[in-house]
Design a protein around this motif. Structure first.
Motif, mmCIF file in Angstrom:
data_model
loop_
_atom_site.group_PDB
_atom_site.id
_atom_site.type_symbol
_atom_site.label_atom_id
_atom_site.label_comp_id
_atom_site.label_asym_id
_atom_site.label_seq_id
_atom_site.Cartn_x
_atom_site.Cartn_y
_atom_site.Cartn_z
ATOM 1 N N LEU A 74 0.825 -1.211 0.000
ATOM 2 C CA LEU A 74 0.000 0.000 0.000
ATOM 3 C C LEU A 74 0.863 1.266 0.000
ATOM 4 C CD1 LEU A 74 -2.811 -0.990 2.538
ATOM 5 C CD2 LEU A 74 -2.934 -0.998 0.031
ATOM 6 N N ASN A 75 1.945 1.254 0.780
ATOM 7 C CA ASN A 75 2.839 2.413 0.846
ATOM 8 C C ASN A 75 3.629 2.622 -0.437
ATOM 9 O OD1 ASN A 75 2.021 3.001 3.462
ATOM 10 N ND2 ASN A 75 3.673 1.836 4.395
ATOM 11 N N ASN A 76 3.632 1.625 -1.300
ATOM 12 C CA ASN A 76 4.333 1.696 -2.584
ATOM 13 C C ASN A 76 3.331 1.942 -3.719
ATOM 14 O OD1 ASN A 76 6.972 1.527 -3.768
ATOM 15 N ND2 ASN A 76 6.323 -0.382 -4.733
ATOM 16 N N ASP A 77 2.296 2.743 -3.423
ATOM 17 C CA ASP A 77 1.253 3.081 -4.399
ATOM 18 C C ASP A 77 0.576 1.839 -4.985
ATOM 19 O OD1 ASP A 77 1.669 5.855 -4.094
ATOM 20 O OD2 ASP A 77 3.312 5.797 -5.554
ATOM 21 N N ASN A 78 0.277 0.873 -4.130
ATOM 22 C CA ASN A 78 -0.401 -0.366 -4.529
ATOM 23 C C ASN A 78 0.333 -1.072 -5.656
ATOM 24 O OD1 ASN A 78 -2.197 0.921 -2.783
ATOM 25 N ND2 ASN A 78 -3.964 0.046 -3.794
ATOM 26 N N SER A 79 1.639 -1.122 -5.532
ATOM 27 C CA SER A 79 2.472 -1.797 -6.525
ATOM 28 C C SER A 79 3.435 -2.742 -5.830
ATOM 29 C CB SER A 79 3.266 -0.772 -7.339
ATOM 30 O OG SER A 79 4.171 -1.422 -8.205
ATOM 31 N N SER A 80 3.585 -3.920 -6.410
ATOM 32 C CA SER A 80 4.549 -4.887 -5.874
ATOM 33 C C SER A 80 5.900 -4.795 -6.582
ATOM 34 C CB SER A 80 4.001 -6.309 -6.018
ATOM 35 O OG SER A 80 3.833 -6.631 -7.389
ATOM 36 N N LEU A 81 5.957 -4.041 -7.665
ATOM 37 C CA LEU A 81 7.130 -4.064 -8.546
ATOM 38 C C LEU A 81 8.421 -3.595 -7.890
ATOM 39 C CD1 LEU A 81 5.487 -2.770 -11.851
ATOM 40 C CD2 LEU A 81 5.719 -5.112 -11.025
ATOM 41 N N GLU A 82 8.335 -2.716 -6.905
ATOM 42 C CA GLU A 82 9.542 -2.199 -6.247
ATOM 43 C C GLU A 82 9.798 -2.826 -4.880
ATOM 44 O OE1 GLU A 82 11.642 -0.170 -7.849
ATOM 45 O OE2 GLU A 82 10.272 -0.236 -9.563
ATOM 46 N N LEU A 83 8.964 -3.768 -4.492
ATOM 47 C CA LEU A 83 9.163 -4.418 -3.200
ATOM 48 C C LEU A 83 10.332 -5.398 -3.279
ATOM 49 C CD1 LEU A 83 5.467 -5.173 -2.133
ATOM 50 C CD2 LEU A 83 6.898 -3.224 -1.500
ATOM 51 N N PRO A 84 11.106 -5.540 -2.214
ATOM 52 C CA PRO A 84 12.243 -6.466 -2.244
ATOM 53 C C PRO A 84 11.807 -7.925 -2.459
ATOM 54 C CG PRO A 84 12.100 -5.365 -0.102
ATOM 55 C CD PRO A 84 11.026 -4.800 -0.964
ATOM 56 N N GLN A 85 10.564 -8.254 -2.124
ATOM 57 C CA GLN A 85 10.072 -9.623 -2.272
ATOM 58 C C GLN A 85 9.536 -9.908 -3.684
ATOM 59 O OE1 GLN A 85 8.982 -7.440 0.064
ATOM 60 N NE2 GLN A 85 9.703 -8.265 2.001
ATOM 61 N N TYR A 86 9.460 -8.898 -4.538
ATOM 62 C CA TYR A 86 8.910 -9.077 -5.882
ATOM 63 C C TYR A 86 9.665 -10.153 -6.654
ATOM 64 C CZ TYR A 86 7.636 -8.048 -10.715
ATOM 65 O OH TYR A 86 7.220 -8.156 -12.016
ATOM 66 N N LYS A 87 8.917 -11.067 -7.235
ATOM 67 C CA LYS A 87 9.440 -12.201 -8.010
ATOM 68 C C LYS A 87 10.319 -13.131 -7.180
ATOM 69 C CE LYS A 87 9.033 -10.833 -12.742
ATOM 70 N NZ LYS A 87 9.649 -10.906 -14.054
ATOM 71 N N LYS A 88 10.114 -13.106 -5.858
ATOM 72 C CA LYS A 88 10.853 -13.989 -4.967
ATOM 73 C C LYS A 88 9.863 -14.940 -4.303
ATOM 74 C CE LYS A 88 14.915 -11.435 -4.592
ATOM 75 N NZ LYS A 88 15.248 -10.175 -4.021
ATOM 76 N N LEU A 101 5.742 -13.658 -5.212
ATOM 77 C CA LEU A 101 5.019 -12.394 -5.252
ATOM 78 C C LEU A 101 5.055 -11.891 -6.688
ATOM 79 C CD1 LEU A 101 3.513 -10.095 -3.848
ATOM 80 C CD2 LEU A 101 5.726 -9.047 -3.360
ATOM 81 N N GLY A 102 3.881 -11.863 -7.302
ATOM 82 C CA GLY A 102 3.776 -11.488 -8.709
ATOM 83 C C GLY A 102 3.560 -10.003 -8.906
ATOM 84 N N PRO A 103 3.473 -9.589 -10.176
ATOM 85 C CA PRO A 103 3.308 -8.165 -10.490
ATOM 86 C C PRO A 103 1.889 -7.676 -10.210
ATOM 87 C CG PRO A 103 3.298 -9.472 -12.495
ATOM 88 C CD PRO A 103 3.586 -10.418 -11.372
ATOM 89 N N THR A 104 1.806 -6.557 -9.546
ATOM 90 C CA THR A 104 0.537 -5.870 -9.310
ATOM 91 C C THR A 104 0.811 -4.371 -9.334
ATOM 92 O OG1 THR A 104 -0.147 -7.646 -7.809
ATOM 93 C CG2 THR A 104 -1.439 -5.635 -7.766
ATOM 94 N N MET A 105 -0.017 -3.647 -10.071
ATOM 95 C CA MET A 105 0.098 -2.182 -10.118
ATOM 96 C C MET A 105 -1.302 -1.580 -10.067
ATOM 97 S SD MET A 105 3.029 -1.464 -12.991
ATOM 98 C CE MET A 105 2.519 0.243 -13.061
ATOM 99 N N GLY A 106 -1.560 -0.769 -9.050
ATOM 100 C CA GLY A 106 -2.805 -0.020 -8.973
ATOM 101 C C GLY A 106 -3.987 -0.747 -8.378
ATOM 102 N N GLY A 107 -3.951 -2.050 -8.304
ATOM 103 C CA GLY A 107 -5.062 -2.785 -7.703
ATOM 104 C C GLY A 107 -4.982 -2.753 -6.195
ATOM 105 N N HIS A 108 -6.002 -3.267 -5.544
ATOM 106 C CA HIS A 108 -5.991 -3.277 -4.078
ATOM 107 C C HIS A 108 -5.539 -4.618 -3.509
ATOM 108 C CE1 HIS A 108 -9.958 -4.982 -4.887
ATOM 109 N NE2 HIS A 108 -9.917 -5.497 -3.682
#
Length: 132
Positions: free
Chosen positions: A40-54, A115-122
């Protein structure tokens, strides 16, 4: 047994066991609530999270078990301390699909997912899940 033979035997064993053994060592235990807050703090995006694609180990509660557009099971899930939808889970093979089909509302789960890609969803996308 010589060191060379021991190493050769280890390589053969690892090849037999497959990549799941190697992946198991790369799994990160994640607090679902903290991961969702970061999302949520990353504008509802997983793309910049350290766990992304891990691969992450996560536990929570099933809110709904439905089917996606392909007819495969899709779990809507939340953490143990929330009742709001936080993620949607999919599997990667027939064995895990059969396990996923058995989940009902309010069932608790533990799974290793990517953790897959998500942008803008909740909700976050947890894919290729293996249930424990």
């Amino acid at each position: 047994m010589s060191q060379h033979h021991a190493l050769s035997a280890l390589i053969v064993i690892l090849n037999i066991i497959g990549s799941s053994f190697v992946c198991a060592e790369e799994v990160e235990l994640v607090d679902f609530d903290q991961l969702y807050e970061s999302f949520l703090n990353n504008d509802n995006s997983s793309l910049e999270l350290p766990q992304y694609k891990k691969r992450i180990l996560i536990s929570g509660v099933v809110l709904d078990n439905s089917l996606n557009f392909s007819g495969d099971p899709l779990l809507t899930v939340t953490s143990m301390s929330s009742c709001n939808e936080m993620a949607r889970m999919t599997t990667y093979d027939a064995e895990q699909t059969e396990k996923m089909k058995k989940f009902k509302e309010d069932d608790e789960f533990k799974a290793i997912c990517e953790l897959g890609p998500t942008m803008g969803g909740h909700t976050m996308s947890l894919q290729d899940c293996i249930f424990k």
